[in-house]
Motif scaffolding. Structure first.
Motif, PDB file in Angstrom:
ATOM      1  N   LYS A 121      44.931 -76.955 -31.038  1.00 57.21           N
ATOM      2  CA  LYS A 121      45.027 -78.154 -30.212  1.00 57.21           C
ATOM      3  C   LYS A 121      46.267 -78.144 -29.321  1.00 57.21           C
ATOM      4  CE  LYS A 121      42.920 -80.806 -33.968  1.00 57.21           C
ATOM      5  NZ  LYS A 121      43.112 -81.843 -34.988  1.00 57.21           N
TER       6      LYS A 121
ATOM      7  N   SER B 269      47.404 -75.771 -20.020  1.00 57.48           N
ATOM      8  CA  SER B 269      46.195 -75.102 -20.484  1.00 57.48           C
ATOM      9  C   SER B 269      46.428 -74.473 -21.851  1.00 57.48           C
ATOM     10  CB  SER B 269      45.762 -74.017 -19.501  1.00 57.48           C
ATOM     11  OG  SER B 269      44.677 -73.275 -20.030  1.00 57.48           O
TER      12      SER B 269
ATOM     13  N   GLU C 176      45.410 -86.411 -22.749  1.00 54.86           N
ATOM     14  CA  GLU C 176      44.480 -85.283 -22.783  1.00 54.86           C
ATOM     15  C   GLU C 176      44.675 -84.495 -24.066  1.00 54.86           C
ATOM     16  OE1 GLU C 176      43.124 -81.790 -19.724  1.00 54.86           O
ATOM     17  OE2 GLU C 176      45.273 -81.896 -20.180  1.00 54.86           O
TER      18      GLU C 176
ATOM     19  N   GLN D 231      43.143 -80.694 -25.538  1.00 54.42           N
ATOM     20  CA  GLN D 231      42.308 -79.506 -25.424  1.00 54.42           C
ATOM     21  C   GLN D 231      42.208 -78.885 -26.810  1.00 54.42           C
ATOM     22  OE1 GLN D 231      43.703 -76.854 -22.274  1.00 54.42           O
ATOM     23  NE2 GLN D 231      44.477 -78.616 -21.114  1.00 54.42           N
TER      24      GLN D 231
ATOM     25  N   ARG E  69      40.203 -75.778 -29.430  1.00 53.05           N
ATOM     26  CA  ARG E  69      39.393 -74.564 -29.565  1.00 53.05           C
ATOM     27  C   ARG E  69      39.150 -74.330 -31.047  1.00 53.05           C
ATOM     28  NH1 ARG E  69      41.536 -70.044 -25.906  1.00 53.05           N
ATOM     29  NH2 ARG E  69      43.410 -70.404 -27.127  1.00 53.05           N
TER      30      ARG E  69
ATOM     31  N   ILE F 241      37.062 -73.479 -24.898  1.00 55.53           N
ATOM     32  CA  ILE F 241      38.019 -74.579 -24.905  1.00 55.53           C
ATOM     33  C   ILE F 241      37.264 -75.879 -24.678  1.00 55.53           C
ATOM     34  CG2 ILE F 241      39.956 -75.654 -23.690  1.00 55.53           C
ATOM     35  CD1 ILE F 241      41.112 -72.927 -23.242  1.00 55.53           C
TER      36      ILE F 241
ATOM     37  N   TYR G  80      37.342 -79.893 -23.923  1.00 63.71           N
ATOM     38  CA  TYR G  80      38.149 -80.936 -23.306  1.00 63.71           C
ATOM     39  C   TYR G  80      37.668 -82.306 -23.800  1.00 63.71           C
ATOM     40  CZ  TYR G  80      39.702 -77.114 -20.328  1.00 63.71           C
ATOM     41  OH  TYR G  80      40.225 -75.921 -19.876  1.00 63.71           O
TER      42      TYR G  80
END
Length: 321
Positions: A122, A134, A227, A229, A231, A254, A256
């Motif tokens: 995260k 990113s 935000e 992100q 995986r 990834i 979002y």
């Protein structure tokens, strides 16, 4: 979803917090979690939704209540997905530490990701850094980009991370970069939310934690304008196949916010069990009263409501044993 639903959902997290708080510092995380789960399940019966639990306490054969696929609500009203963590931070409550929450998120049916129970890498940030970092970048590059975007020297950045052996390499890289580190003992949802509140002083949240908690955090951050992100981190073929069976065709993609909680409306509610970065914990007062501190947010309006409630405990039949 009707806006009146927001305050009904706060009543659910309030009762879960009240039910688990007597176990604070008693070293019994299972009893604390069980009390929160039972209270939350019971209070859902009065909420005007036709809800299906998509993130809960486990599969039907693992959890007697709030299992994945369970129907909750009065069975009148909108059809919705429900994600819950009746006690986010069971160890926190058992040890009498900070940042335990009762949390839930509700979205229109089919909108919430059915996240498998495994680790997720995260990166969570507040509104000032949303869209500017990113998860593909190295931690050093991420720190440099964050410092530039925030116009801060790197030594003035504060990064939050769970204090886990698996994060040893990331922690070493953060120390080499020269940032401040704030360790979190438990409470993955609260950690991911922290950068969205200026008063916490946290700029980024990094590391790995539970995938279901990642979806709950995404619901909160969609309301906050921040935000996350994520995986997924399947550790073996069985976990890889589990991702596929839940409709996640590329487990290493990834994810979002919109991948995790959809593009429509979301309501997120949380009540503090123990004091934390942005919510107070349950406080017991004279005359058989208790005070709770909650927040409820809606993505459609980006309104954040803080709710401080005084409860007369003898009038809470669901808390009686």
């Amino acid at each position: 979803m009707e806006r009146e639903l927001a305050l009904e959902l706060v009543r659910v997290t309030e009762l879960a917090a009240l039910a688990s708080s007597p176990w604070m510092g008693r070293g019994d995380k299972n009893s604390a979690d069980g009390a929160a789960t039972e209270a939350m399940r019971s209070m859902f019966d009065s909420v005007s939704i036709r809800g299906t639990v998509v993130i809960g306490e486990g599969e039907m054969d693992e959890a007697p209540m709030l299992y994945i696929g369970e129907q909750v609500g009065s069975m009148q009203g909108p059809e919705v997905d429900v994600a819950v963590d009746p006690l986010e931070g069971t160890e926190i409550v058992a040890k009498g530490l900070n940042n335990a929450l009762a949390v839930l998120a509700v979205a229109p049916k089919g909108q919430l990701l059915h996240a498998p129970d495994m680790y997720m890498e995260k990166l969570a940030v507040g509104p000032a850094l949303a869209g500017k970092l990113s998860l593909r970048d190295s931690i050093r590059t991420t720190i440099e980009k964050a410092a530039l975007a925030l116009a801060k020297p790197i030594p003035d950045l504060t990064v939050m991370i769970l204090d886990r052996p698996r994060h040893a390499d990331t922690i070493a890289e953060l120390r080499e970069a020269g940032v401040r580190i704030k360790f979190l003992s438990d409470g993955d949802v609260a950690g991911a939310m922290a950068p969205s509140f200026a008063e916490t002083g946290i700029d980024l949240y990094v590391g790995s934690g539970g995938a279901p908690e990642g979806v709950l955090a995404a619901a909160a951050l969609k309301c906050l304008g921040g935000e996350i992100q994520g995986r997924l981190m399947p550790e073996n073929e069985e976990q890889h196949q589990r991702c596929l069976s839940m409709g996640i065709t590329d487990p290493r993609k990834i994810l979002y916010v919109d991948d995790m909680v959809g593009t429509g409306d979301v309501i997120f509610a949380a009540t503090g069990v123990t004091p934390g970065e942005f919510l107070g914990g349950v406080r017991y007062l004279p005359d058989q009263r208790a005070e709770t501190h909650s927040m409820v947010m809606r993505a459609k309006t980006r309104t954040i409501r803080y709710v401080k409630s005084l409860h007369y405990l003898p009038n809470k039949p669901l808390l009686r044993k």
